[in-house]
Design an enzyme around this catalytic site. Structure first.
Site, PDB file in Angstrom:
ATOM      1  N   ASN A 323       0.866  -1.183   0.000  1.00  0.00           N
ATOM      2  CA  ASN A 323       0.000   0.000   0.000  1.00  0.00           C
ATOM      3  C   ASN A 323       0.911   1.244   0.000  1.00  0.00           C
ATOM      4  O   ASN A 323       2.133   1.116   0.073  1.00  0.00           O
ATOM      5  CB  ASN A 323      -0.909  -0.048   1.242  1.00  0.00           C
ATOM      6  CG  ASN A 323      -0.132   0.152   2.516  1.00  0.00           C
ATOM      7  OD1 ASN A 323       0.967  -0.383   2.647  1.00  0.00           O
ATOM      8  ND2 ASN A 323      -0.649   0.919   3.430  1.00  0.00           N
ATOM      9  N   CYS A 325       2.023   3.555   2.091  1.00  0.00           N
ATOM     10  CA  CYS A 325       3.089   3.803   3.097  1.00  0.00           C
ATOM     11  C   CYS A 325       3.912   2.570   3.412  1.00  0.00           C
ATOM     12  O   CYS A 325       4.810   2.610   4.251  1.00  0.00           O
ATOM     13  CB  CYS A 325       2.456   4.378   4.345  1.00  0.00           C
ATOM     14  SG  CYS A 325       1.554   5.889   3.991  1.00  0.00           S
ATOM     15  N   GLU A 327       3.304  -0.437   4.858  1.00  0.00           N
ATOM     16  CA  GLU A 327       3.157  -1.341   6.008  1.00  0.00           C
ATOM     17  C   GLU A 327       2.435  -2.643   5.677  1.00  0.00           C
ATOM     18  O   GLU A 327       2.446  -3.573   6.482  1.00  0.00           O
ATOM     19  CB  GLU A 327       2.473  -0.624   7.182  1.00  0.00           C
ATOM     20  CG  GLU A 327       1.040  -0.196   6.977  1.00  0.00           C
ATOM     21  CD  GLU A 327       0.919   1.177   6.327  1.00  0.00           C
ATOM     22  OE1 GLU A 327       1.909   1.627   5.715  1.00  0.00           O
ATOM     23  OE2 GLU A 327      -0.153   1.787   6.410  1.00  0.00           O
TER      24      GLU A 327
HETATM   25  O1  CDP Z   1      -3.597   7.839  10.693  1.00  0.00           O
HETATM   26  P1  CDP Z   1      -4.405   7.302   9.561  1.00  0.00           P
HETATM   27  O2  CDP Z   1      -5.280   6.140   9.916  1.00  0.00           O
HETATM   28  O3  CDP Z   1      -5.216   8.384   8.891  1.00  0.00           O
HETATM   29  O4  CDP Z   1      -3.432   6.787   8.388  1.00  0.00           O
HETATM   30  P2  CDP Z   1      -1.883   6.407   8.332  1.00  0.00           P
HETATM   31  O5  CDP Z   1      -1.573   5.400   9.383  1.00  0.00           O
HETATM   32  O6  CDP Z   1      -1.068   7.652   8.300  1.00  0.00           O
HETATM   33  O7  CDP Z   1      -1.766   5.700   6.925  1.00  0.00           O
HETATM   34  C1  CDP Z   1      -2.214   4.368   6.762  1.00  0.00           C
HETATM   35  C2  CDP Z   1      -2.563   4.110   5.333  1.00  0.00           C
HETATM   36  O8  CDP Z   1      -3.693   4.900   4.972  1.00  0.00           O
HETATM   37  C3  CDP Z   1      -1.519   4.503   4.323  1.00  0.00           C
HETATM   38  O9  CDP Z   1      -0.522   3.547   4.173  1.00  0.00           O
HETATM   39  C4  CDP Z   1      -2.352   4.621   3.082  1.00  0.00           C
HETATM   40  O10 CDP Z   1      -2.611   3.335   2.540  1.00  0.00           O
HETATM   41  C5  CDP Z   1      -3.643   5.230   3.612  1.00  0.00           C
HETATM   42  N1  CDP Z   1      -3.675   6.703   3.446  1.00  0.00           N
HETATM   43  C6  CDP Z   1      -4.379   7.246   2.393  1.00  0.00           C
HETATM   44  O11 CDP Z   1      -4.966   6.484   1.626  1.00  0.00           O
HETATM   45  N2  CDP Z   1      -4.438   8.601   2.192  1.00  0.00           N
HETATM   46  C7  CDP Z   1      -3.785   9.444   3.002  1.00  0.00           C
HETATM   47  N3  CDP Z   1      -3.845  10.756   2.767  1.00  0.00           N
HETATM   48  C8  CDP Z   1      -3.047   8.929   4.095  1.00  0.00           C
HETATM   49  C9  CDP Z   1      -3.025   7.549   4.295  1.00  0.00           C
END
Ligand code: CDP
Length: 647
Positions: A323, A325, A327
């Site tokens: 994905n 980021c 992980e």
């Molecule tokens: O904190 P949050 O749950 O918003 O997200 P994160 O842990 O920063 O990011 C987790 C995943 O959410 C990322 O790897 C992306 O797949 C997705 N993501 C996204 O689709 N769009 C964003 N602006 C940020 C994160």
């Protein structure tokens, strides 16, 4: 202990930062703009209720219960979920917070628990619509045909609209200049098509709540690899492939690439549609990667071979991409929902960690995330099917750096790494035991028999921890029969949810001890500054001392150059005080007990040279990690975090 902990953090008020973010992006609003939700507890009620309703569709035990028993059971699950969310000790990924309950009657989402009836839960389930999408991570395959490519563009648009981040491996596409039989023309190659995906996503936006996020991968032996590495050259954060992170895929054993690098060998670039023998030195590829990462932070590397090595469904299924980021590595059309536990809240102000409550939190969180799968609605049927077949989860942590501050352990120390291994091994044990227990209670993931679990497979690289014997025992006994989820753990960046939880993000060190964070106001498109001083530091420093250094701290973000107790300087380190190798070693420490992957940035100072960056790329190949992201301070103009001096 657990109850006290929950109550303590339920009562703790949210910071102004957290409330602002919630109000701007998370609280439900009517189409008129009027708020339906006004507090964090409103969000928790809605989310806990919807996710608890899953028990009605995924729990065979309920079939044998009377209606009254069923209602009691679902209410109890809702109450457990609510408490956990309300305390902010565990939070699911943003799409779950954004979208759970979309389409449902508001009255049903917020009425008092004791007034809930079974029909109400059923009505909530029945009202889910196509925007009821709760997962953050997706991987879409891109086939080598115009139809295949534009079908994928459409799938990108649909997933982005629902709020998911998408990764794709573009290696199936024929290289630039290769023959196109249908038109007798020349192919334009993967990089040019990536621009089409970027444009599509730029127009759609993620449910109007945040900008989309994409990962583009090209394998190291694709003939267009050099062009790909340059794909974001000149990037100022806005212009070039703005929505993409790009990474070079290493589908083979990372040690094979290391050997080729060390022996200065060439790698053969190949594709079924490419008939010119092409070779390039692995050192040339790495040099280009380092040069560009030094300039713009892209590309990273993803070790797909390493991911498949620990993937319980390999070779029946294959991980092709991660994905955005990094992980989560996924096979075609798979998706994953994430959740993170705040370690800092499990540690009291004296630095004592509450292991017993940690175990309870892990187990409730696994049930929660597993339920999310069953209330999720995906915009594409192939995703629904792939997700239900493997039931992958990504439970991780946040608040690690703040926890270390409380314990007074420097992030860049052997003690911190050994603690990281123990924490993650403990989590791996309890999360996997719970997944097996759920397998027994609710059924295994449908592809269980095709997986390596019946043969005693351990999905971790393992290191040395206090729980190694128990982990081995688990996979050698009960896990051979029962497993609800193909993989259970992942450490996400927690970019937004760590702010809601008022804690440090993921496994990362704090970026700055005092900072300004910009939040995009989507309604007006203005960037609004939010000020912040680390809470643990504020507690540990006498007030007059904090006042004395406050302005310098906001200016610098770090204690490094401030005249203060040396011991405090060692404990309160920030990302740029830490040597890149210590960053890598921490990533490896956690990765040893994580079945999915970890999102980690290796920070290097602005003064680092291209050769310094190159050294990190080569060093990364020597460690049991699944990918690499290097970021040189100041190399991108639009950082999310910045110190006050850049205001
Ligand atoms: O904190 P949050 O749950 O918003 O997200 P994160 O842990 O920063 O990011 C987790 C995943 O959410 C990322 O790897 C992306 O797949 C997705 N993501 C996204 O689709 N769009 C964003 N602006 C940020 C994160």
């Amino acid at each position: 202990m657990y109850r006290q902990l929950i109550e303590r953090y339920k009562q703790k008020p949210l910071s102004e930062n957290a409330l602002k973010i919630l109000k701007e992006r998370y609280f439900f609003k009517k189409p008129s703009g009027e708020f339906v939700e006004n507090s964090w507890f409103d969000v928790c009620r809605r989310v806990a209720r919807v996710v608890a309703a899953a028990e009605l569709i995924n729990n065979p035990r309920l079939e044998k219960m009377t209606a009254a028993e069923k209602l009691d059971f679902v209410r109890q699950v809702e109450s457990d979920f609510f408490d956990l969310l309300a305390s902010r000790i565990f939070l699911p990924n943003s799409p779950t917070l954004f979208n759970a309950g979309i389409g449902a009657d508001y009255e049903l989402l917020y009425k008092p628990l004791e007034q809930m009836k079974l029909e109400d839960y059923q009505k909530i389930l029945d009202s889910r619509n196509h925007l009821h999408m709760l997962s953050a991570c997706f991987v879409v395959p891109v086939e080598d045909s115009i139809e295949g490519i534009f079908n994928a563009v459409k799938e990108f648009a649909l997933i982005t609209k629902a709020g998911g981040g998408i990764g794709s491996n573009f290696s199936a596409l024929r290289p630039k200049g290769s023959f196109v039989a249908g038109t007798h023309g020349k192919a334009s190659g993967p990089v040019s098509f990536m621009h089409v995906f970027n444009t599509a996503v730029s127009i759609v936006e993620q449910g109007y709540r945040r900008r989309g996020a994409l990962m583009g991968i090209l394998n190291i032996d694709h003939p267009d690899i050099m062009e790909f590495i340059d794909a974001k050259k000149g990037n100022d954060g806005e212009r070039v492939l703005k929505f993409f992170n790009i990474s070079v895929g290493i589908p083979m054993d990372r040690l094979e690439i290391l050997r080729m690098y060390e022996n200065d060998e060439e790698i053969e670039l190949k594709h079924p549609k490419w008939h010119h023998p092409t070779k390039v030195k692995v050192r040339e590829i790495f040099k280009k990667m380092a040069q560009n990462a030094w300039e713009t932070g892209d590309p990273g590397m993803v070790f797909l071979g390493e991911m498949n090595k620990y993937y319980a469904l390999y070779p029946y299924r294959e991980i092709i991409s991660t994905n955005p980021c990094g992980e989560i590595g996924l096979s075609a059309y798979e998706a994953c929902n994430l959740g993170s536990i705040d370690l800092a809240k499990l540690c009291d102000d004296k630095g004592v960690f509450d292991w017993e409550s940690f175990a309870k939190v892990i187990r409730t969180a696994v049930r929660f995330l597993d339920n999310v799968i069953d209330v999720n609605v995906f915009p594409i049927d192939k995703i629904t099917q792939a997700v239900k077949e493997s039931r992958r989860l990504g439970l991780g942590i946040m608040g690690f750096a703040d926890m270390l501050y409380k314990m007074e352990i420097p992030y860049n120390s052997e003690q911190a790494r050994s603690l990281a291994k123990n924490l993650m091994a403990f989590m791996a044990l309890h999360a996997h035991e719970e997944s097996s227990r759920l397998g027994q209670e609710k059924g295994n993931f449908p592809l269980f028999e095709y997986s390596r679990y019946p043969n005693g497979f351990i999905p971790f690289s393992m290191d040395v921890s206090d729980y190694d014997d128990e982990i081995r025992e688990h996979f050698n006994t009960i896990a051979k029969k029962y497993k609800r989820n193909v993989a259970v753990l992942a450490i996400a960046p927690t970019g937004s949810i760590s702010n809601i939880a008022d804690t440090s993000s993921g496994l990362e060190p704090n970026f700055l001890l005092a900072y300004v964070r910009y939040v995009n106001k989507l309604s007006t498109n203005e960037r609004e500054p939010l000020f912040y001083v680390n809470e643990v530091l504020a507690k540990k420093l006498p007030e007059n001392e904090l006042l004395r250094i406050r302005d310098r701290l906001i200016e610098e973000g770090s204690l490094r150059n401030i005249d203060i107790d040396e011991r405090l300087k060692k404990i309160f380190v920030v990302a740029h005080d830490i040597d890149p190798l210590d960053h890598l070693l921490m990533q490896e420490a956690f990765q040893s007990y994580v079945d999915n992957n970890i999102s980690k940035t290796i920070n290097v100072p602005n003064s680092a040279t291209v050769d310094d960056v190159l050294e990190i790329y080569v060093e990364a190949l020597k460690h049991k990690i699944r990918g690499l992201t290097v970021y040189r301070d100041g190399s991108l103009q639009t950082q999310v975090l910045t110190s006050a001096k850049d205001l």
